[in-house]
Scaffold this motif. Structure first.
Motif, mmCIF file in Angstrom:
data_model
loop_
_atom_site.group_PDB
_atom_site.id
_atom_site.type_symbol
_atom_site.label_atom_id
_atom_site.label_comp_id
_atom_site.label_asym_id
_atom_site.label_seq_id
_atom_site.Cartn_x
_atom_site.Cartn_y
_atom_site.Cartn_z
ATOM 1 N N UNK A 219 -9.427 -7.252 -5.845
ATOM 2 C CA UNK A 219 -8.537 -7.769 -4.954
ATOM 3 C C UNK A 219 -8.049 -9.143 -5.711
ATOM 4 N N UNK B 2 -6.060 -9.380 -8.179
ATOM 5 C CA UNK B 2 -4.472 -9.059 -8.974
ATOM 6 C C UNK B 2 -3.644 -7.808 -8.459
ATOM 7 N N UNK B 3 -2.632 -7.719 -7.977
ATOM 8 C CA UNK B 3 -1.846 -6.538 -7.850
ATOM 9 C C UNK B 3 -2.143 -5.368 -8.997
ATOM 10 N N UNK B 4 -1.730 -4.250 -8.343
ATOM 11 C CA UNK B 4 -1.828 -3.112 -9.182
ATOM 12 C C UNK B 4 -1.228 -3.052 -10.396
ATOM 13 N N UNK C 71 1.795 2.336 -10.316
ATOM 14 C CA UNK C 71 3.274 1.955 -9.741
ATOM 15 C C UNK C 71 4.527 3.095 -10.095
ATOM 16 N N UNK D 158 1.145 4.298 -5.972
ATOM 17 C CA UNK D 158 1.497 3.249 -4.943
ATOM 18 C C UNK D 158 2.988 3.395 -4.630
ATOM 19 N N UNK D 159 3.723 3.985 -5.552
ATOM 20 C CA UNK D 159 5.221 4.079 -5.158
ATOM 21 C C UNK D 159 5.297 4.973 -3.943
ATOM 22 N N UNK E 193 4.264 3.201 -0.905
ATOM 23 C CA UNK E 193 5.195 2.360 -0.471
ATOM 24 C C UNK E 193 6.353 3.031 0.351
ATOM 25 N N UNK E 194 6.715 4.191 -0.445
ATOM 26 C CA UNK E 194 7.885 4.989 0.115
ATOM 27 C C UNK E 194 7.562 5.479 1.490
ATOM 28 N N UNK F 177 7.733 2.592 3.928
ATOM 29 C CA UNK F 177 9.066 2.358 4.398
ATOM 30 C C UNK F 177 9.746 3.438 5.188
ATOM 31 N N UNK F 178 9.538 4.681 4.712
ATOM 32 C CA UNK F 178 10.050 5.984 5.476
ATOM 33 C C UNK F 178 9.409 6.216 6.686
ATOM 34 N N UNK G 169 -0.961 -0.089 4.576
ATOM 35 C CA UNK G 169 0.313 -0.746 4.906
ATOM 36 C C UNK G 169 0.796 -0.548 6.468
ATOM 37 N N UNK H 125 3.833 -4.325 2.921
ATOM 38 C CA UNK H 125 3.043 -3.634 1.511
ATOM 39 C C UNK H 125 2.436 -4.988 1.120
ATOM 40 N N UNK I 159 0.041 -4.572 -2.319
ATOM 41 C CA UNK I 159 -0.822 -3.615 -3.168
ATOM 42 C C UNK I 159 -1.889 -4.425 -3.707
ATOM 43 N N UNK I 160 -2.038 -5.621 -3.499
ATOM 44 C CA UNK I 160 -3.356 -6.287 -3.805
ATOM 45 C C UNK I 160 -4.636 -5.873 -2.903
#
Lengths: 476, 155
Positions: A130, A132-134, A140, A144-145, A148-149, A152-153, A188, A194, A196-197
């Protein structure tokens, strides 16, 4: 909701896991131990079904069904308890355990040192994860992409998965099963943004579960010292630590390792004791593994076939009655996603796009080269310390253990899956050496816990530990 | 519990000793790495979130944030790049914007998009050339890249 929401998500996943675990005859402690991996599987599947029904993700929509389900389950159990008590029957509300309580014995200095190593690994993993981020490439561009999608969606959208720019950074990535992205997305959703950490704490929970589950499976037949030695070794394998604490955190390999371990652990129990619930638990973890990564599909197929063949051969009709619900569980986790992917446009070729008899035959000449590349890797200390060397020594020294069906099952599961990985290298359309260099180390993470289980069995047989004391697994 | 013979117990003790020594020796690299990382932790934990991102992603993080700040979420943009890894990093931050990666700016593509983002190694001259194009309006230059709005004909 921020960090509070994240912990709410963790609690919810565990509640879901414990609720489902109660159907498989697990004790309260066992349900707690396996709550996270089971809950991750069922909550992510729930979210996928919501997407298919166009229900947007929200904490309430994800959480309330599990809370309601758990309350209903508790109410039913309490009603059953009182109903049985008023009829003057024996208590049916028992917490069964596989272990009889025993007087606990103080840890020796060596055992204390091993426990401290494990505790250090666990604490270090949490702090470093925890911090640092990914960082890893696949996190990425894939895992995790997607998470995130989906956040958001507010769902799994065909538009995103069909987008060749976002969804297909690695060829075939759009087809990968989506337990990990949906689980991260749930984090999330509960946090409201979001991060990611912080959400990498989910992978720490998998690491914790890996060690806890391993000790749980090994302790019944090993002395406490040996169980701790092997657990400490497992906790410090550099390839595992890469995903438990360093830049590889966020990949799906360590979660898959947990599912492989649990599946083979309960499968081992089934071969030993023949209990239906062990078969079904193995099937459950195999199925969730297939929902985690594509490699889980081959593992599900091979291990379920072995176990089903044994069940039917030894029990005939009763065996079929055990196999059918296991197949239903597998279908529930595997089929929906495979059918959904089938409806998406083909964005690229995959590692198995050139699978054909002629390709296999003509590429067999690759095999010596493949073995020449991967075997030295297995004995590289800064990747696996002494794992595979110790595995080789114990397997050869304890060859008589192969007469035990539960041990033969473990080795078969490991070697069949390894063979599948090598087979993919035989037929891959990609440049061979770079493909091996960028993937093999991660693939072995799935198999490491099974190798350690094999080592534990051999160790016990070689040094004639006999039937180890059966003690409460979670007390010293 | 079955009783072990003394020789088996002694053999097991030797085996444990050898295994532990080999494990510690072979695990030295990971132990060293973990100690080093643990000593770095106080410094890392004291960083603010943006600084943590910069530690991992470098300048591309700042440029991606500039694109996010200068374009709406439903924007459509051309992304000029010469390093695929940096493109992939930027994409992670740019979703849900519709992105068309490109190795060169083609004027005939401008009508399909609202913006052009360029992130090139030593791209300063390229950004100046793009800025001279009357179809583009410079919105931001910095953090190693440049962002342009695409002027539509008739605007």
């Amino acid at each position: 909701m921020g960090t509070f929401g994240l912990f709410l998500a963790i609690a919810l996943v565990n509640v879901a896991g414990m609720a489902i675990g109660s159907f498989f005859g697990l004790s309260f402690r066992e349900r707690l131990l396996f709550a996270w991996p089971i809950g991750a599987g069922v909550v992510s599947l729930q979210m996928f079904f919501y997407s298919l029904a166009s229900i947007p993700f929200s904490p309430a929509v994800i959480g309330w069904p599990w809370i309601g389900f758990t309350i209903a389950l508790l109410a039913w159990r309490i009603a059953a308890f009182f109903s049985n008590a008023t009829r003057g029957g024996a208590w049916s509300f028992t917490f069964s355990t596989r272990y009889a309580a025993s007087r606990s014995v103080a840890l020796s200095p060596l055992e204390t040192a091993l426990v401290l190593v494990i505790v250090f690994q666990v604490v270090f993993s949490l702090m470093n994860l925890v911090a640092l981020p990914v960082q890893g490439y696949d996190t990425w561009v894939i895992w995790f992409l997607k998470a995130k999608a989906f956040f958001i969606d507010s769902g799994v959208s065909a538009a995103f998965l069909s987008d060749p720019v976002y969804s297909n950074a690695n060829p075939g990535a759009y087809e990968y099963p989506i337990l990990v992205p949906l689980l991260v997305s749930a984090g999330y959703v509960f946090m409201g943004y979001v991060d990611d950490r912080l959400v990498k704490i989910f992978f720490w929970l998998y690491y914790l579960n890996l060690l806890g589950a391993f000790y749980y499976f090994v302790r019944p037949f090993s002395t406490r010292l040996v169980a701790l030695i092997l657990c400490a070794m497992l906790a410090t394998v550099p390839r595992i630590m890469e995903q438990a604490a360093f830049g590889g955190a966020g990949y799906a390999d360590m979660p898959l390792a947990v599912y492989f371990l649990a599946a083979t652990g309960f499968g081992f129990r089934f071969f030993q004791e023949g209990k239906k619930n062990d078969f079904l638990l193995s099937a459950l973890f195999l199925s969730i593994g297939a929902w985690t990564k594509s490699e889980g599909i081959t593992f599900l197929a091979s291990v379920l076939i072995i176990m089903s063949a044994y069940a039917v051969y030894t029990r005939r009709r009763e065996g079929i009655k055990i196999v059918i619900p296991a197949v239903v569980i597998a279908v529930l986790f595997v089929l929906p996603w495979r059918l959904y992917v089938h409806t998406l446009p083909k964005l690229s070729f995959t590692m198995v796009s050139e699978l054909s008899v002629s390709t296999v035959l003509s590429n067999m000449e690759r095999l010596p080269f493949i073995l020449k590349v991967i075997v030295p890797k297995l004995f590289t200390a800064n990747k696996y310390h002494i794992t595979w060397a110790l595995y080789a020594v114990l397997t050869l020294w304890g060859f008589r253990s192969f007469t035990r069906r539960e041990y033969a099952f473990l080795q078969a599961a490991l070697w069949i899956q390894l063979s599948f990985y090598i087979f993919v290298y035989v037929i891959t359309p990609f440049d061979l050496k770079p493909h091996i260099e960028t993937s093999f180390d991660r693939l072995t993470i799935h198999l490491l816990p099974i190798a350690f289980l094999c080592m534990a069995v051999c160790w016990k047989d070689i040094f004639a530990q006999g039937d180890a004391r059966r003690v409460e697994v979670l007390t010293p | 519990m079955l009783k072990n013979s003394k020789s088996v117990q002694v053999a097991e003790r030797y085996f444990i000793a050898m295994a532990l020594i080999a494990w510690i020796a072979a695990g030295f690299t990971i132990f060293k790495r973990e100690i080093k990382a643990a000593l770095e932790l106080p410094r890392i934990l004291s960083l603010i979130p943006d600084e943590k991102k910069r530690v991992i992603d470098g300048q591309i993080y700042d440029f991606a944030q500039a694109v996010v700040n200068n374009t709406p979420p439903n924007a459509s943009l051309i992304f000029l790049y010469d390093n695929p890894n940096r493109l992939r990093k930027a994409l992670y931050y740019l979703y849900p914007r519709k992105v068309e990666p490109a190795l060169a700016a083609k004027r005939e593509e401008f009508d399909k998009h609202d913006y052009l983002a360029a992130y090139l190694v030593e791209g300063h001259d390229a950004y100046r050339a793009l800025g001279a194009d009357d179809a583009l309006e410079l919105l931001h230059e910095g953090h190693g890249g440049a962002i342009f709005g695409i002027k539509r004909r008739g605007r």
